[in-house]
Design a protein around this motif. Structure first.
Motif, PDB file in Angstrom:
ATOM      1  N   PRO A 252      -6.779  -9.423 -11.556  1.00 38.85           N
ATOM      2  CA  PRO A 252      -8.252 -10.543 -10.284  1.00 38.85           C
ATOM      3  C   PRO A 252      -9.711  -9.468 -11.842  1.00 38.85           C
ATOM      4  CG  PRO A 252      -7.598  -8.280  -9.075  1.00 38.85           C
ATOM      5  CD  PRO A 252      -6.213  -8.423 -10.695  1.00 38.85           C
ATOM      6  N   GLY A 253      -9.866  -8.791 -12.019  1.00 43.41           N
ATOM      7  CA  GLY A 253     -10.664  -8.307 -12.854  1.00 43.41           C
ATOM      8  C   GLY A 253     -10.879  -9.037 -14.076  1.00 43.41           C
ATOM      9  N   VAL A 254      -9.605  -9.842 -14.420  1.00 46.00           N
ATOM     10  CA  VAL A 254      -9.520 -10.747 -15.614  1.00 46.00           C
ATOM     11  C   VAL A 254     -10.028 -11.927 -15.111  1.00 46.00           C
ATOM     12  CG1 VAL A 254      -8.309 -12.316 -17.726  1.00 46.00           C
ATOM     13  CG2 VAL A 254      -7.907  -9.260 -17.055  1.00 46.00           C
ATOM     14  N   CYS A 255      -9.617 -12.102 -14.005  1.00 46.41           N
ATOM     15  CA  CYS A 255      -9.770 -13.748 -13.617  1.00 46.41           C
ATOM     16  C   CYS A 255     -11.717 -13.761 -13.129  1.00 46.41           C
ATOM     17  CB  CYS A 255      -9.257 -13.852 -12.161  1.00 46.41           C
ATOM     18  SG  CYS A 255      -7.926 -14.024 -12.768  1.00 46.41           S
ATOM     19  N   TRP A 256     -12.514 -13.155 -12.980  1.00 51.04           N
ATOM     20  CA  TRP A 256     -13.820 -13.092 -12.371  1.00 51.04           C
ATOM     21  C   TRP A 256     -14.313 -12.231 -13.378  1.00 51.04           C
ATOM     22  CZ3 TRP A 256     -15.792 -14.450  -8.157  1.00 51.04           C
ATOM     23  CH2 TRP A 256     -14.649 -14.548  -6.963  1.00 51.04           C
ATOM     24  N   THR A 257     -14.187 -11.892 -14.639  1.00 53.39           N
ATOM     25  CA  THR A 257     -14.610 -12.419 -15.663  1.00 53.39           C
ATOM     26  C   THR A 257     -14.286 -13.578 -16.203  1.00 53.39           C
ATOM     27  OG1 THR A 257     -14.016  -9.970 -16.055  1.00 53.39           O
ATOM     28  CG2 THR A 257     -14.743 -10.987 -18.474  1.00 53.39           C
ATOM     29  N   ALA A 258     -13.533 -14.360 -16.126  1.00 52.29           N
ATOM     30  CA  ALA A 258     -13.731 -15.403 -17.485  1.00 52.29           C
ATOM     31  C   ALA A 258     -14.235 -16.406 -16.409  1.00 52.29           C
ATOM     32  CB  ALA A 258     -12.034 -16.262 -17.358  1.00 52.29           C
ATOM     33  N   VAL A 259     -14.241 -15.874 -14.500  1.00 54.14           N
ATOM     34  CA  VAL A 259     -15.080 -17.008 -13.953  1.00 54.14           C
ATOM     35  C   VAL A 259     -16.885 -16.526 -14.219  1.00 54.14           C
ATOM     36  CG1 VAL A 259     -16.256 -17.361 -11.888  1.00 54.14           C
ATOM     37  CG2 VAL A 259     -13.665 -16.959 -12.026  1.00 54.14           C
ATOM     38  N   ALA A 260     -17.231 -15.475 -14.826  1.00 56.52           N
ATOM     39  CA  ALA A 260     -18.666 -15.090 -15.209  1.00 56.52           C
ATOM     40  C   ALA A 260     -18.733 -15.767 -16.304  1.00 56.52           C
ATOM     41  CB  ALA A 260     -19.173 -13.975 -15.312  1.00 56.52           C
ATOM     42  N   VAL A 298     -10.421 -18.383  -8.897  1.00 56.12           N
ATOM     43  CA  VAL A 298     -11.354 -17.910  -7.881  1.00 56.12           C
ATOM     44  C   VAL A 298     -10.459 -17.648  -6.680  1.00 56.12           C
ATOM     45  CG1 VAL A 298     -13.153 -17.566  -5.697  1.00 56.12           C
ATOM     46  CG2 VAL A 298     -13.409 -17.706  -8.290  1.00 56.12           C
ATOM     47  N   VAL A 299      -9.542 -18.929  -6.412  1.00 53.73           N
ATOM     48  CA  VAL A 299      -8.034 -18.980  -5.205  1.00 53.73           C
ATOM     49  C   VAL A 299      -7.190 -17.833  -6.474  1.00 53.73           C
ATOM     50  CG1 VAL A 299      -7.343 -20.610  -4.125  1.00 53.73           C
ATOM     51  CG2 VAL A 299      -9.418 -20.809  -3.850  1.00 53.73           C
ATOM     52  N   LEU A 300      -6.887 -18.686  -6.784  1.00 55.04           N
ATOM     53  CA  LEU A 300      -5.084 -17.592  -7.257  1.00 55.04           C
ATOM     54  C   LEU A 300      -6.252 -16.581  -7.373  1.00 55.04           C
ATOM     55  CD1 LEU A 300      -2.888 -17.838  -9.325  1.00 55.04           C
ATOM     56  CD2 LEU A 300      -4.481 -17.707 -11.555  1.00 55.04           C
ATOM     57  N   THR A 301      -6.858 -15.572  -7.121  1.00 54.33           N
ATOM     58  CA  THR A 301      -6.822 -13.657  -7.152  1.00 54.33           C
ATOM     59  C   THR A 301      -6.581 -13.934  -5.466  1.00 54.33           C
ATOM     60  OG1 THR A 301      -8.711 -14.011  -6.074  1.00 54.33           O
ATOM     61  CG2 THR A 301      -8.768 -13.938  -8.787  1.00 54.33           C
ATOM     62  N   GLY A 302      -6.516 -14.235  -4.881  1.00 57.14           N
ATOM     63  CA  GLY A 302      -6.009 -14.293  -2.911  1.00 57.14           C
ATOM     64  C   GLY A 302      -5.409 -14.825  -2.522  1.00 57.14           C
ATOM     65  N   ILE A 303      -4.930 -16.365  -3.373  1.00 60.25           N
ATOM     66  CA  ILE A 303      -3.380 -16.112  -3.331  1.00 60.25           C
ATOM     67  C   ILE A 303      -1.938 -14.678  -3.754  1.00 60.25           C
ATOM     68  CG2 ILE A 303      -1.531 -18.040  -4.372  1.00 60.25           C
ATOM     69  CD1 ILE A 303      -3.741 -20.083  -3.892  1.00 60.25           C
ATOM     70  N   ARG A 304      -2.167 -14.803  -5.221  1.00 56.46           N
ATOM     71  CA  ARG A 304      -1.448 -13.624  -5.536  1.00 56.46           C
ATOM     72  C   ARG A 304      -1.252 -12.024  -5.677  1.00 56.46           C
ATOM     73  NH1 ARG A 304       2.822 -16.243  -8.443  1.00 56.46           N
ATOM     74  NH2 ARG A 304       2.602 -18.650  -8.265  1.00 56.46           N
ATOM     75  N   ALA A 305      -2.865 -12.046  -4.805  1.00 54.93           N
ATOM     76  CA  ALA A 305      -3.351 -10.578  -4.343  1.00 54.93           C
ATOM     77  C   ALA A 305      -2.352  -9.547  -4.603  1.00 54.93           C
ATOM     78  CB  ALA A 305      -4.315 -10.340  -3.746  1.00 54.93           C
ATOM     79  N   VAL A 306      -2.156  -9.024  -5.465  1.00 56.60           N
ATOM     80  CA  VAL A 306      -0.926  -7.202  -5.880  1.00 56.60           C
ATOM     81  C   VAL A 306      -1.662  -6.671  -4.211  1.00 56.60           C
ATOM     82  CG1 VAL A 306       0.026  -5.238  -6.310  1.00 56.60           C
ATOM     83  CG2 VAL A 306      -0.722  -7.434  -7.914  1.00 56.60           C
TER      84      VAL A 306
END
Length: 410
Positions: A252-260, A298-306
């Motif tokens: 998720p850190g990678v996802c949120w970094t990409a979002v930023a 953003v939504v991906l991090t919630g759907i497949r949260a480890v």
């Protein structure tokens, strides 16, 4: 792994705890961008102001969430060889979810905000039925955010048709057929931005740029994530795109970094002006595409949260989840609250004091939303099974091997 074992992994009605918190983030993002506009931060605070102006990306997060949560039951039930969700029950639940709080907000805004005095009966009817965007370019004071709710309701209305086109009447879940539909939705959305909306605009008093076709690609991202999630649960070897999404969501850190990073790009002139000036077709499409990717990540991090990960624990905490539960009321009521804050404090429009206004608006909006949630939303949702009687011949809603859990409310 056998087919039976793979099928047993499918949950028809799973709970995605992190999505509740992501909904809270979306609502607070929308609130923040409106406060920043009213206080003049867009033009006064340089790059930071430009970023604040792009927090309307919260709308994209909502649309991706709706696409995912509302389409996934269709895919899951088809994969489990169950009947698709009943259309009548679906519409009834959508009505109860949306209209009670909306009507309360509209009545409060139209009766208490002086700028709305003297509105015609026709204006009241258009506002109460969410049809303003089809008849005018202006929404009443305190209700300008409701254009996106009108788009959302339009999506609710056409979703059963979209699912019929994606799945047909019967047969196996066919990913290629769904993918073709998603490609068509994205193509129509791009065409709308690149000239079709302007053509339609010549023949209507409404605002075609705020109609459903302009945002179909955001919903398509959510539908695509729903398909990928079901395939991941039902295929012994999921498609490569599902495995890629799984790996990405595991970081998720990678996802949120990409979002930023994407938010920084969106804050540049590439995505159009930050104020209420008309963007070019290319700028409009660029902003739209960036928001689609941001919403999807953003939504991906919630759907497949480890499970049991630090991210899952943080984003599943009771407080952010509860704010997610009341986030729809926050979305509806925050602009009337912001109007009240500006009037009571006598802060001048575009005159600064961004964070003072923000704090007051957040606190009062959360308090008002808590009341709306308990007094309006919850009692309304208790009526969701009204007039629904199960026939003795009705098949069970879940296969014997499927876990029985609550579904997130879209």
């Amino acid at each position: 792994m056998s087919t039976d074992t793979t099928s047993s992994r499918l949950e028809v009605n799973p709970q995605f705890a992190v999505l509740d918190s992501l909904r809270a983030i979306g609502a607070l993002a929308v609130l923040t961008t409106h406060v920043a506009f009213q206080s003049g931060a867009y033009v006064r605070d340089g790059t930071w102001g430009a970023i604040l102006s792009r927090l309307d990306v919260g709308v994209a997060i909502f649309f991706v969430l709706s696409g995912f949560l509302l389409s996934r039951p269709y895919f899951a039930r088809r994969a489990a060889t169950l009947p698709h969700p009943g259309t009548g029950r679906y519409y009834w639940k959508r009505l109860l979810r949306i209209y009670p709080v909306y009507i309360v907000t509209v009545v409060l805004a139209l009766t208490l905000i002086p700028e709305n005095d003297g509105l015609s009966v026709t204006a009241w009817v258009h506002t109460l039925t969410m049809t303003n965007i089809y008849s005018t370019t202006l929404l009443p004071q305190g209700l300008t955010q409701m254009w996106s709710l009108a788009v959302e309701v339009s999506f609710y209305a056409v979703l059963p048709l979209l699912m019929f086109l994606a799945l047909g009447r019967r047969g196996a879940l066919r990913p290629v057929r769904v993918t073709v539909l998603l490609a068509a939705m994205v193509a129509l959305s791009c065409w709308w931005h690149l000239g079709l909306a302007a053509t339609v605009d010549q023949h209507t008093d409404g605002t075609p740029a705020q109609w459903l076709p302009a945002y179909l690609s955001w919903f398509a991202v959510g539908i695509g994530l729903a398909l990928a999630h079901v395939l991941d649960q039902t295929r012994e070897r999921p498609p490569a795109v599902c495995r890629t999404l799984d790996h990405l969501a595991g970081s998720p850190g990678v996802c949120w970094t990409a979002v930023a990073g994407l938010m920084l790009v969106a804050s540049t002139p590439l995505a159009g002006p930050t104020l209420l000036y008309a963007a070019t077709d290319a700028e409009s499409l660029t902003k739209h595409a960036l928001y689609a990717v941001i919403g999807g990540l953003v939504v991906l991090t919630g759907i497949r949260a480890v499970p049991d990960s630090r991210y899952a624990h943080l984003m599943s905490a009771p407080l952010p989840r509860h704010i997610g539960h009341i986030s729809y009321s926050v979305f509806c009521i925050h602009l009337p609250i912001l109007y009240l804050v500006m009037q009571v404090t006598d802060y001048p429009l575009f005159g600064g004091h961004t964070w003072q206004i923000w704090c007051l608006t957040v606190v009062l909006s959360l308090a008002a939303s808590e009341v709306l949630y308990r007094v309006v939303e919850l009692p309304a949702m208790r009526l969701k099974n009204l007039r629904l009687r199960r026939s003795p011949r009705t098949p069970p809603t879940t296969p014997p091997t499927t876990k029985h859990r609550a579904t997130n409310t879209a």
